[in-house]
Design a protein around this motif. Structure first.
Motif, PDB file in Angstrom:
ATOM      1  N   TYR A  33       0.854  -1.131  -0.065  1.00 34.73           N
ATOM      2  CA  TYR A  33       0.049   0.052  -0.036  1.00 34.73           C
ATOM      3  C   TYR A  33       0.882   1.300  -0.190  1.00 34.73           C
ATOM      4  O   TYR A  33       2.153   1.248   0.386  1.00 34.73           O
ATOM      5  CB  TYR A  33      -0.913   0.133   1.476  1.00 34.73           C
ATOM      6  N   SER A  95       1.021  -5.842   4.465  1.00 31.85           N
ATOM      7  CA  SER A  95       0.268  -6.766   5.283  1.00 31.85           C
ATOM      8  C   SER A  95       0.431  -8.414   4.586  1.00 31.85           C
ATOM      9  O   SER A  95       0.748  -8.465   3.260  1.00 31.85           O
ATOM     10  CB  SER A  95      -1.085  -6.457   5.248  1.00 31.85           C
ATOM     11  N   ILE A  97      -1.942 -10.917   4.402  1.00 28.09           N
ATOM     12  CA  ILE A  97      -3.287 -11.216   3.554  1.00 28.09           C
ATOM     13  C   ILE A  97      -4.170 -10.165   3.709  1.00 28.09           C
ATOM     14  O   ILE A  97      -3.987  -9.205   4.829  1.00 28.09           O
ATOM     15  CB  ILE A  97      -3.779 -12.465   3.972  1.00 28.09           C
ATOM     16  N   GLN A  98      -4.760 -10.007   2.718  1.00 29.85           N
ATOM     17  CA  GLN A  98      -5.786  -8.869   2.873  1.00 29.85           C
ATOM     18  C   GLN A  98      -6.916  -9.181   3.640  1.00 29.85           C
ATOM     19  O   GLN A  98      -8.005  -9.656   3.138  1.00 29.85           O
ATOM     20  CB  GLN A  98      -6.353  -8.531   1.264  1.00 29.85           C
ATOM     21  N   ASP A  99      -6.872  -9.217   4.947  1.00 26.73           N
ATOM     22  CA  ASP A  99      -7.856  -9.512   5.774  1.00 26.73           C
ATOM     23  C   ASP A  99      -7.771  -8.593   7.036  1.00 26.73           C
ATOM     24  O   ASP A  99      -6.780  -8.228   7.625  1.00 26.73           O
ATOM     25  CB  ASP A  99      -7.699 -10.803   6.279  1.00 26.73           C
ATOM     26  N   SER A 100      -8.870  -8.528   7.825  1.00 26.06           N
ATOM     27  CA  SER A 100      -9.228  -7.605   8.708  1.00 26.06           C
ATOM     28  C   SER A 100      -8.029  -7.809   9.993  1.00 26.06           C
ATOM     29  O   SER A 100      -7.885  -7.051  10.870  1.00 26.06           O
ATOM     30  CB  SER A 100     -10.360  -7.230   9.198  1.00 26.06           C
ATOM     31  N   ASN A 101      -7.819  -9.288  10.105  1.00 34.56           N
ATOM     32  CA  ASN A 101      -7.018  -9.558  11.394  1.00 34.56           C
ATOM     33  C   ASN A 101      -5.663  -9.741  11.066  1.00 34.56           C
ATOM     34  O   ASN A 101      -4.832 -10.124  11.751  1.00 34.56           O
ATOM     35  CB  ASN A 101      -7.662 -10.862  11.752  1.00 34.56           C
ATOM     36  N   GLN A 102      -5.226  -9.166   9.839  1.00 28.07           N
ATOM     37  CA  GLN A 102      -3.832  -9.057   9.634  1.00 28.07           C
ATOM     38  C   GLN A 102      -3.259  -7.634   9.490  1.00 28.07           C
ATOM     39  O   GLN A 102      -3.759  -6.897   8.358  1.00 28.07           O
ATOM     40  CB  GLN A 102      -3.532  -9.716   8.245  1.00 28.07           C
ATOM     41  N   PRO A 103      -2.947  -6.874  10.462  1.00 29.17           N
ATOM     42  CA  PRO A 103      -2.612  -5.516  10.407  1.00 29.17           C
ATOM     43  C   PRO A 103      -1.639  -4.827   9.193  1.00 29.17           C
ATOM     44  O   PRO A 103      -0.739  -6.028   8.926  1.00 29.17           O
ATOM     45  CB  PRO A 103      -2.381  -5.103  11.773  1.00 29.17           C
ATOM     46  N   GLN A 104      -1.806  -3.681   8.876  1.00 33.45           N
ATOM     47  CA  GLN A 104      -0.852  -3.267   7.907  1.00 33.45           C
ATOM     48  C   GLN A 104       0.405  -2.727   8.918  1.00 33.45           C
ATOM     49  O   GLN A 104       0.066  -2.012   9.842  1.00 33.45           O
ATOM     50  CB  GLN A 104      -1.415  -2.258   7.059  1.00 33.45           C
ATOM     51  N   HIS A 105       1.495  -2.784   8.196  1.00 38.58           N
ATOM     52  CA  HIS A 105       2.580  -2.438   8.904  1.00 38.58           C
ATOM     53  C   HIS A 105       3.241  -1.306   7.971  1.00 38.58           C
ATOM     54  O   HIS A 105       3.510  -1.563   6.921  1.00 38.58           O
ATOM     55  CB  HIS A 105       3.767  -3.512   9.104  1.00 38.58           C
ATOM     56  N   PHE A 106       3.476  -0.294   8.739  1.00 40.21           N
ATOM     57  CA  PHE A 106       4.096   1.006   8.041  1.00 40.21           C
ATOM     58  C   PHE A 106       5.380   1.360   8.177  1.00 40.21           C
ATOM     59  O   PHE A 106       5.990   0.977   9.073  1.00 40.21           O
ATOM     60  CB  PHE A 106       3.378   2.193   8.482  1.00 40.21           C
TER      61      PHE A 106
ATOM     62  N   TYR B  32     -13.021  -6.008  12.563  1.00 37.18           N
ATOM     63  CA  TYR B  32     -11.951  -5.974  13.587  1.00 37.18           C
ATOM     64  C   TYR B  32     -11.612  -4.631  14.096  1.00 37.18           C
ATOM     65  O   TYR B  32     -11.880  -3.656  13.281  1.00 37.18           O
ATOM     66  CB  TYR B  32     -10.566  -6.700  13.392  1.00 37.18           C
ATOM     67  N   TYR B  36      -3.647   2.272  16.353  1.00 38.57           N
ATOM     68  CA  TYR B  36      -2.507   2.459  15.612  1.00 38.57           C
ATOM     69  C   TYR B  36      -1.782   3.849  16.492  1.00 38.57           C
ATOM     70  O   TYR B  36      -2.750   4.807  16.962  1.00 38.57           O
ATOM     71  CB  TYR B  36      -2.199   2.926  14.260  1.00 38.57           C
ATOM     72  N   PRO B  44       2.311   5.327  10.942  1.00 35.63           N
ATOM     73  CA  PRO B  44       1.566   4.610  11.977  1.00 35.63           C
ATOM     74  C   PRO B  44       2.311   3.396  12.488  1.00 35.63           C
ATOM     75  O   PRO B  44       2.394   2.517  11.511  1.00 35.63           O
ATOM     76  CB  PRO B  44       0.134   4.392  11.372  1.00 35.63           C
ATOM     77  N   PHE B  46       1.316  -0.145  14.745  1.00 33.33           N
ATOM     78  CA  PHE B  46       0.372  -0.930  15.204  1.00 33.33           C
ATOM     79  C   PHE B  46       0.459  -1.344  16.400  1.00 33.33           C
ATOM     80  O   PHE B  46       1.610  -1.420  16.992  1.00 33.33           O
ATOM     81  CB  PHE B  46       0.467  -2.272  14.290  1.00 33.33           C
ATOM     82  N   GLN B  49      -5.092  -5.215  18.197  1.00 29.82           N
ATOM     83  CA  GLN B  49      -6.294  -5.439  17.463  1.00 29.82           C
ATOM     84  C   GLN B  49      -6.976  -6.654  18.156  1.00 29.82           C
ATOM     85  O   GLN B  49      -6.499  -7.422  18.933  1.00 29.82           O
ATOM     86  CB  GLN B  49      -5.906  -6.019  15.909  1.00 29.82           C
ATOM     87  N   TYR B  91     -12.475  -2.147  10.457  1.00 30.16           N
ATOM     88  CA  TYR B  91     -12.729  -2.404   8.907  1.00 30.16           C
ATOM     89  C   TYR B  91     -12.711  -3.796   8.764  1.00 30.16           C
ATOM     90  O   TYR B  91     -12.165  -4.492   9.710  1.00 30.16           O
ATOM     91  CB  TYR B  91     -11.464  -1.658   8.101  1.00 30.16           C
ATOM     92  N   SER B  92     -13.163  -4.305   7.764  1.00 27.16           N
ATOM     93  CA  SER B  92     -13.167  -5.926   7.516  1.00 27.16           C
ATOM     94  C   SER B  92     -12.274  -6.370   6.347  1.00 27.16           C
ATOM     95  O   SER B  92     -12.061  -7.188   6.155  1.00 27.16           O
ATOM     96  CB  SER B  92     -14.750  -6.230   7.093  1.00 27.16           C
ATOM     97  N   SER B  93     -11.897  -5.182   5.543  1.00 30.40           N
ATOM     98  CA  SER B  93     -10.843  -5.573   4.650  1.00 30.40           C
ATOM     99  C   SER B  93      -9.532  -4.628   4.818  1.00 30.40           C
ATOM    100  O   SER B  93      -9.669  -3.549   4.843  1.00 30.40           O
ATOM    101  CB  SER B  93     -11.447  -5.505   3.104  1.00 30.40           C
ATOM    102  N   ALA B  94      -8.493  -5.230   4.679  1.00 33.45           N
ATOM    103  CA  ALA B  94      -7.347  -4.541   4.775  1.00 33.45           C
ATOM    104  C   ALA B  94      -6.573  -3.620   3.475  1.00 33.45           C
ATOM    105  O   ALA B  94      -5.870  -3.236   3.539  1.00 33.45           O
ATOM    106  CB  ALA B  94      -6.100  -5.272   5.127  1.00 33.45           C
ATOM    107  N   ILE B  97      -7.360   1.701   4.584  1.00 31.86           N
ATOM    108  CA  ILE B  97      -7.551   1.931   5.791  1.00 31.86           C
ATOM    109  C   ILE B  97      -8.102   3.403   5.794  1.00 31.86           C
ATOM    110  O   ILE B  97      -7.354   4.166   4.931  1.00 31.86           O
ATOM    111  CB  ILE B  97      -6.422   1.872   6.829  1.00 31.86           C
TER     112      ILE B  97
END
Lengths: 115, 109
Positions: A33, A95, A97-106, B32, B36, B44, B46, B49, B91-94, B97
């Protein structure tokens, strides 16, 4: 702990010039991203990228912007002809996988200054 | 994307426990709740969660009531270095954001 790394940390460019911002995502991540943050404003989504394709892009991500994964490790954002309003911090994220329980790391961003 | 509401700013003192509450009345079943932290001129970071009940890690705890319409980030014994902006995200999809304005936390000696 693995990190997202971005280079350069600060880029100064003349208006109208092309810039390439570079990112090395975390090695086992599959989704990438770009976000930007104009000074004093919110972090804004630009684009998401998966399997060598753009998954989603915002209205900010116009024809002047492009992304590329030129090899197995780098992920780049190119701005073809920069404008004064492109001055901002640009953050790369990844991240697993593209899922809500896998946070994005910046990453810590590239500060782009257009003169 | 569920909208979140959190205080614009909070002040506290070193050694205190800080609780930042976020409301998300329209949270969806698959959403979820993610928090951040952002320091000036950094990306940001993390923090934590959760989906429901309580989650704890080495940095913070996250409390989520049964209806999931709100959540509370708890920072134990804050220090000056905890001064930052804290974002509550739902959100439900990463794939994208949407960041709000966050809560600007200021810690004083």
């Amino acid at each position: 702990e693995p990190e997202v790394t971005q280079t350069p940390s600060h880029q100064v460019t003349q208006m109208g010039q092309e810039v390439i911002l570079r990112c090395v995502p975390i090695s086992n991540h599959l989704y990438f991203y770009w976000y930007r943050q104009i000074l004093g404003q919110k972090v804004e989504f630009l684009v998401s990228f998966y399997n060598n394709e753009i998954s989603e892009k915002s209205e900010i991500f116009d024809d002047q912007f492009s992304v590329e994964r030129p090899d197995g490790s780098n992920f780049t954002l190119k701005i073809r002809s920069t404008k004064l309003e492109d001055s901002a911090m640009y953050f790369c994220a990844s991240s697993k996988i593209q899922d809500s329980n896998q946070p994005q790391h910046f990453g810590d961003g590239t500060r782009l200054s257009i003169l | 994307l569920a909208k979140t509401t959190q205080p614009i700013s909070m002040d506290s003192y070193e050694g205190q426990e800080v609780n930042i509450t976020c409301s998300h009345n329209n949270i969806a079943t698959n959403d979820y709740i993610t928090w951040y932290q952002q320091f000036p001129s950094q990306g940001p970071r993390f923090i934590i969660q959760g989906y429901k009940t309580k989650v704890t890690n080495e940095v913070a705890s996250l409390f989520i009531p049964a209806d999931r319409k709100s959540s509370t980030l708890s920072l134990p014994r804050v220090s000056l270095s905890d001064t930052a902006v804290y974002y509550c995200l739902v959100y439900s999809s990463a794939s994208k954001i949407i960041f709000g304005s966050g809560t600007r936390l200021s810690i004083r000696p």
